[in-house]
Design a protein around this motif. Structure first.
Motif, PDB file in Angstrom:
ATOM      1  N   GLY A 254       0.810  -1.211   0.000  1.00 36.05           N
ATOM      2  CA  GLY A 254       0.000   0.000   0.000  1.00 36.05           C
ATOM      3  C   GLY A 254       0.845   1.265   0.000  1.00 36.05           C
ATOM      4  O   GLY A 254       2.007   1.265  -0.438  1.00 36.05           O
ATOM      5  N   PHE A 255       0.281   2.333   0.545  1.00 33.14           N
ATOM      6  CA  PHE A 255       0.871   3.664   0.468  1.00 33.14           C
ATOM      7  C   PHE A 255       0.638   4.400   1.787  1.00 33.14           C
ATOM      8  O   PHE A 255      -0.243   4.039   2.562  1.00 33.14           O
ATOM      9  N   ALA A 256       1.422   5.438   2.021  1.00 33.53           N
ATOM     10  CA  ALA A 256       1.317   6.153   3.299  1.00 33.53           C
ATOM     11  C   ALA A 256       1.924   7.540   3.187  1.00 33.53           C
ATOM     12  O   ALA A 256       2.772   7.802   2.322  1.00 33.53           O
ATOM     13  N   ALA A 257       1.475   8.416   4.071  1.00 31.11           N
ATOM     14  CA  ALA A 257       2.191   9.660   4.340  1.00 31.11           C
ATOM     15  C   ALA A 257       3.238   9.326   5.396  1.00 31.11           C
ATOM     16  O   ALA A 257       2.951   8.584   6.347  1.00 31.11           O
ATOM     17  N   VAL A 258       4.449   9.854   5.229  1.00 30.04           N
ATOM     18  CA  VAL A 258       5.581   9.386   6.027  1.00 30.04           C
ATOM     19  C   VAL A 258       6.386  10.556   6.579  1.00 30.04           C
ATOM     20  O   VAL A 258       6.551  11.581   5.908  1.00 30.04           O
ATOM     21  N   ARG A 259       6.888  10.380   7.778  1.00 32.17           N
ATOM     22  CA  ARG A 259       7.887  11.310   8.333  1.00 32.17           C
ATOM     23  C   ARG A 259       8.856  10.482   9.175  1.00 32.17           C
ATOM     24  O   ARG A 259       8.469   9.900  10.184  1.00 32.17           O
ATOM     25  N   ILE A 260      10.121  10.413   8.716  1.00 33.49           N
ATOM     26  CA  ILE A 260      11.142   9.606   9.364  1.00 33.49           C
ATOM     27  C   ILE A 260      12.184  10.515  10.011  1.00 33.49           C
ATOM     28  O   ILE A 260      12.606  11.513   9.413  1.00 33.49           O
ATOM     29  N   SER A 261      12.610  10.171  11.199  1.00 39.23           N
ATOM     30  CA  SER A 261      13.610  10.946  11.922  1.00 39.23           C
ATOM     31  C   SER A 261      14.871  11.147  11.085  1.00 39.23           C
ATOM     32  O   SER A 261      15.392  10.195  10.494  1.00 39.23           O
ATOM     33  N   GLY A 262      15.338  12.388  11.032  1.00 35.91           N
ATOM     34  CA  GLY A 262      16.585  12.705  10.355  1.00 35.91           C
ATOM     35  C   GLY A 262      16.482  12.860   8.854  1.00 35.91           C
ATOM     36  O   GLY A 262      17.491  13.104   8.197  1.00 35.91           O
ATOM     37  N   GLY A 263      15.250  12.730   8.296  1.00 36.71           N
ATOM     38  CA  GLY A 263      15.091  12.824   6.855  1.00 36.71           C
ATOM     39  C   GLY A 263      14.294  14.033   6.428  1.00 36.71           C
ATOM     40  O   GLY A 263      13.874  14.865   7.240  1.00 36.71           O
ATOM     41  N   THR A 264      14.105  14.151   5.124  1.00 38.66           N
ATOM     42  CA  THR A 264      13.283  15.197   4.525  1.00 38.66           C
ATOM     43  C   THR A 264      12.489  14.557   3.389  1.00 38.66           C
ATOM     44  O   THR A 264      12.659  13.368   3.094  1.00 38.66           O
ATOM     45  N   GLU A 265      11.641  15.339   2.734  1.00 39.11           N
ATOM     46  CA  GLU A 265      10.891  14.797   1.597  1.00 39.11           C
ATOM     47  C   GLU A 265      11.802  14.213   0.531  1.00 39.11           C
ATOM     48  O   GLU A 265      11.441  13.252  -0.145  1.00 39.11           O
ATOM     49  N   SER A 266      12.978  14.766   0.378  1.00 40.21           N
ATOM     50  CA  SER A 266      13.892  14.256  -0.639  1.00 40.21           C
ATOM     51  C   SER A 266      14.319  12.820  -0.351  1.00 40.21           C
ATOM     52  O   SER A 266      14.641  12.061  -1.269  1.00 40.21           O
ATOM     53  N   SER A 267      14.321  12.426   0.911  1.00 38.52           N
ATOM     54  CA  SER A 267      14.692  11.045   1.259  1.00 38.52           C
ATOM     55  C   SER A 267      13.466  10.157   1.432  1.00 38.52           C
ATOM     56  O   SER A 267      13.563   8.931   1.301  1.00 38.52           O
ATOM     57  N   TRP A 268      12.297  10.737   1.707  1.00 36.85           N
ATOM     58  CA  TRP A 268      11.086   9.930   1.938  1.00 36.85           C
ATOM     59  C   TRP A 268      10.323   9.645   0.651  1.00 36.85           C
ATOM     60  O   TRP A 268       9.836   8.530   0.461  1.00 36.85           O
ATOM     61  N   CYS A 269      10.157  10.656  -0.195  1.00 36.67           N
ATOM     62  CA  CYS A 269       9.254  10.511  -1.337  1.00 36.67           C
ATOM     63  C   CYS A 269       9.611   9.307  -2.205  1.00 36.67           C
ATOM     64  O   CYS A 269      10.746   9.172  -2.668  1.00 36.67           O
ATOM     65  N   CYS A 270       8.625   8.444  -2.404  1.00 37.47           N
ATOM     66  CA  CYS A 270       8.708   7.240  -3.236  1.00 37.47           C
ATOM     67  C   CYS A 270       9.564   6.141  -2.646  1.00 37.47           C
ATOM     68  O   CYS A 270       9.748   5.096  -3.280  1.00 37.47           O
ATOM     69  N   ALA A 271      10.109   6.340  -1.437  1.00 36.51           N
ATOM     70  CA  ALA A 271      10.803   5.257  -0.748  1.00 36.51           C
ATOM     71  C   ALA A 271       9.768   4.276  -0.199  1.00 36.51           C
ATOM     72  O   ALA A 271       8.629   4.654   0.090  1.00 36.51           O
ATOM     73  N   CYS A 272      10.151   3.018  -0.071  1.00 39.73           N
ATOM     74  CA  CYS A 272       9.265   1.996   0.489  1.00 39.73           C
ATOM     75  C   CYS A 272       9.780   1.535   1.844  1.00 39.73           C
ATOM     76  O   CYS A 272      10.997   1.465   2.073  1.00 39.73           O
ATOM     77  N   TYR A 273       8.848   1.222   2.713  1.00 36.35           N
ATOM     78  CA  TYR A 273       9.168   0.786   4.063  1.00 36.35           C
ATOM     79  C   TYR A 273       8.371  -0.475   4.396  1.00 36.35           C
ATOM     80  O   TYR A 273       7.172  -0.542   4.130  1.00 36.35           O
ATOM     81  N   LYS A 274       9.061  -1.454   4.956  1.00 34.72           N
ATOM     82  CA  LYS A 274       8.386  -2.663   5.424  1.00 34.72           C
ATOM     83  C   LYS A 274       8.021  -2.458   6.885  1.00 34.72           C
ATOM     84  O   LYS A 274       8.896  -2.330   7.744  1.00 34.72           O
TER      85      LYS A 274
END
Length: 244
Positions: A94-114
């Motif tokens: 599926g898909f999600a809105a994401v915010r990961i510690s130490g990152g920005t949209e440049s590192s989150w956008c289109c990345a996948c997480y298990k």
């Protein structure tokens, strides 16, 4: 230390390969606001193309610069196929809105997480999500899971796109409360709505352990977005597990 054999078995079981990137523990919420995702514009990250958006009739838009449908005069909305789907009794995509510690949209956008759920009825199940959105109201290591009927949250494009009630379906935050409410949804949104009560067992914001993985091709085929330098893995084909 994880061996190469263990990594290969993990990739085989989930249809994704681990990458040397973000991991940890986090929390989840749920939403479906029908708005164009923040990863839908060019320049947000080094990717093949921004996340695909759709017009009011749920047709993919060629114009990546189209204005967000949640803004006055906008015509770009979240595509219905960015709903979650089960590929087995213990794995979903599926898909999600994401915010990961130490990152920005440049590192989150289109990345996948298990995501491996660590609480609630879905505990032990795994959900591989691609980041299509972020949110100013998200906390650290926070995954806002996209699922129809999950609540519109801050913004509501569902009334314009699908004729939903003024505050979306159900509560603004949290959405609907029973599976039977999915029955009145637009046909394209029903499977993702039922998913919440079937595969996800109506879990209420479970905690997760997460790790970044290479996206399965089944996910990127829907979103149209691949991070530069990554080759999508051959994921697992979905199965019709919904009791419609």
């Amino acid at each position: 230390m994880v061996s190469l054999k263990q990594l290969a078995l993990l990739a085989l079981a989930t249809g994704a390969a681990t990458v040397d990137a973000a991991s940890g523990s986090g929390k989840t919420t749920r939403y479906w606001d029908c708005c164009k995702g923040s990863c839908g514009w060019s320049g947000k990250a080094s990717v093949s193309a921004p996340i695909r958006s759709c017009d009011k009739s749920d047709n993919p838009l060629a114009d990546m610069a189209a204005k967000n449908g949640c803004e006055s005069g906008g015509k770009a909305y979240m595509c219905s196929n960015q709903s979650p789907w089960a590929v087995s009794d213990t794995l979903s995509y599926g898909f999600a809105a994401v915010r990961i510690s130490g990152g920005t949209e440049s590192s989150w956008c289109c990345a996948c997480y298990k995501l491996t759920f660590t609480s609630g009825p879905a505990q032990g199940k795994q959900f591989i999500v691609q980041a299509t959105n972020t949110g100013g109201d998200l906390g650290t290591n926070h995954f806002d899971l996209a699922m129809p009927g999950g609540g519109v949250g801050q913004f509501n494009g569902c009334t314009n796109e699908w004729g939903a009630p003024p505050n979306g379906w159900g509560q603004q935050y949290g959405g609907i409360s029973s599976r039977s409410q999915c029955d009145s949804f637009p046909e394209k949104l029903k499977p993702g709505c039922y998913w919440r009560f079937d595969w996800f067992a109506n879990s209420d914001n479970p905690t997760v352990n997460f790790e970044e993985v290479t996206c399965p091709k089944q996910i990127t085929d829907r979103s149209g977005c691949v991070r530069n330098g990554q080759n999508p893995t051959q994921g697992i084909e979905g199965t019709a597990l919904y009791r419609i």
